[in-house]
Motif scaffolding. Sequence first.
Motif, PDB file in Angstrom:
ATOM      1  N   ARG A 156      -6.987   5.396  -4.086  1.00 20.95           N
ATOM      2  CA  ARG A 156      -6.813   4.678  -2.922  1.00 20.95           C
ATOM      3  C   ARG A 156      -7.160   5.431  -1.669  1.00 20.95           C
ATOM      4  N   LYS A 157      -6.425   6.528  -1.748  1.00 17.68           N
ATOM      5  CA  LYS A 157      -6.517   7.495  -0.467  1.00 17.68           C
ATOM      6  C   LYS A 157      -8.120   7.858  -0.293  1.00 17.68           C
ATOM      7  N   GLN A 158      -8.853   8.172  -1.346  1.00 19.62           N
ATOM      8  CA  GLN A 158     -10.200   8.538  -1.241  1.00 19.62           C
ATOM      9  C   GLN A 158     -11.005   7.419  -0.889  1.00 19.62           C
ATOM     10  N   GLU A 208     -10.200   5.006   1.193  1.00 20.50           N
ATOM     11  CA  GLU A 208      -9.901   4.890   2.543  1.00 20.50           C
ATOM     12  C   GLU A 208     -10.622   5.927   3.413  1.00 20.50           C
ATOM     13  N   GLN A 209     -10.672   7.111   3.037  1.00 19.83           N
ATOM     14  CA  GLN A 209     -11.280   8.234   3.606  1.00 19.83           C
ATOM     15  C   GLN A 209     -12.833   7.903   3.631  1.00 19.83           C
ATOM     16  N   LEU A 266      -2.905   6.479  -6.802  1.00 14.50           N
ATOM     17  CA  LEU A 266      -2.591   6.664  -5.128  1.00 14.50           C
ATOM     18  C   LEU A 266      -3.837   7.711  -4.780  1.00 14.50           C
ATOM     19  N   SER A 296       0.714  -0.998   0.065  1.00 15.81           N
ATOM     20  CA  SER A 296       0.062   0.047  -0.131  1.00 15.81           C
ATOM     21  C   SER A 296       0.914   1.225  -0.020  1.00 15.81           C
TER      22      SER A 296
END
Length: 279
Positions: A123-125, A127-128, A120, A104
């Motif tokens: 993936r961050k979105q 997770e949020q 990236l 990750s």
Amino acid sequence: MRQRANRKRSGGGEGKDRWMITYADLITLLLIFFVIMYAMSRLDTEKYKSVSQSLQLTFHNSSGGKSVLEGNPGLTGSDFPNGADHPAASPAPSDSPAPSEPDSGGKSAAGDTPLTDRELAFRKQEEQLANLMKMIQQYVQENHLDNQIFVTDKPQGIAITLSDQFLFDTGKAALKPGSEKTLSRLGSLFSKLDTKISIEGHTDSLPIVHSSQYKDNWELSGARALSVLRYFIDTMHLDADHFQYAGYADTHPAADNSTAAGRQKNRRVEITVLRQLQQ
């Protein structure tokens, strides 16, 4: 007379020996036939050996050392093309090394190709959004708001549905004082996100009563969505660029308007934290 008799005898002898010629021809043809059959069988055997050796060598190199013809599962087992597992493949032996988890920290699933900036960000979105949904669900359970607030993960984003009874009085668009605590909690979570938030007002199909200050359900649904928006912008001072609102009246029902319970579900405000990135 004697000469004629001799001619008959000699002619008769030649006729008796003619079957020998036919027999010899037959034997010769049979011999040729078996020779050809033998040669063909030898040729097929050599071809089979050649093809077999070629296949063994090819799959030996691609499957890590064990030939397909010697029992390796090859393309029907764990070596399914493109790294996917064949649905009929048997589980790997217990002494096989476990597959590595995706990295990750900027690696792709293969582990050797760095993720792009868009991947990236996606993936961050995700997770949020997952954390946001978990925190809202926890808040709803702790405050016993299961019948007033509903949270769902939709393709367009995380949808937070608030009942009109929780937010407004009948036929009105002014927020109830008791709803501000929940809206304040939601606003504190929204302030940490860098995405669009859509606020939508919905009503049932019953017409507006004459005593209401709103002309019809279009005005009422839009005014209710605007009241929620104003709380986030004017009271909590969140960035207005991150918000949008709309009123849909009764055109997007969530339940059947022919029953009281259905109409109650339709009178709502939906706040959707939108997904703005798609892989």
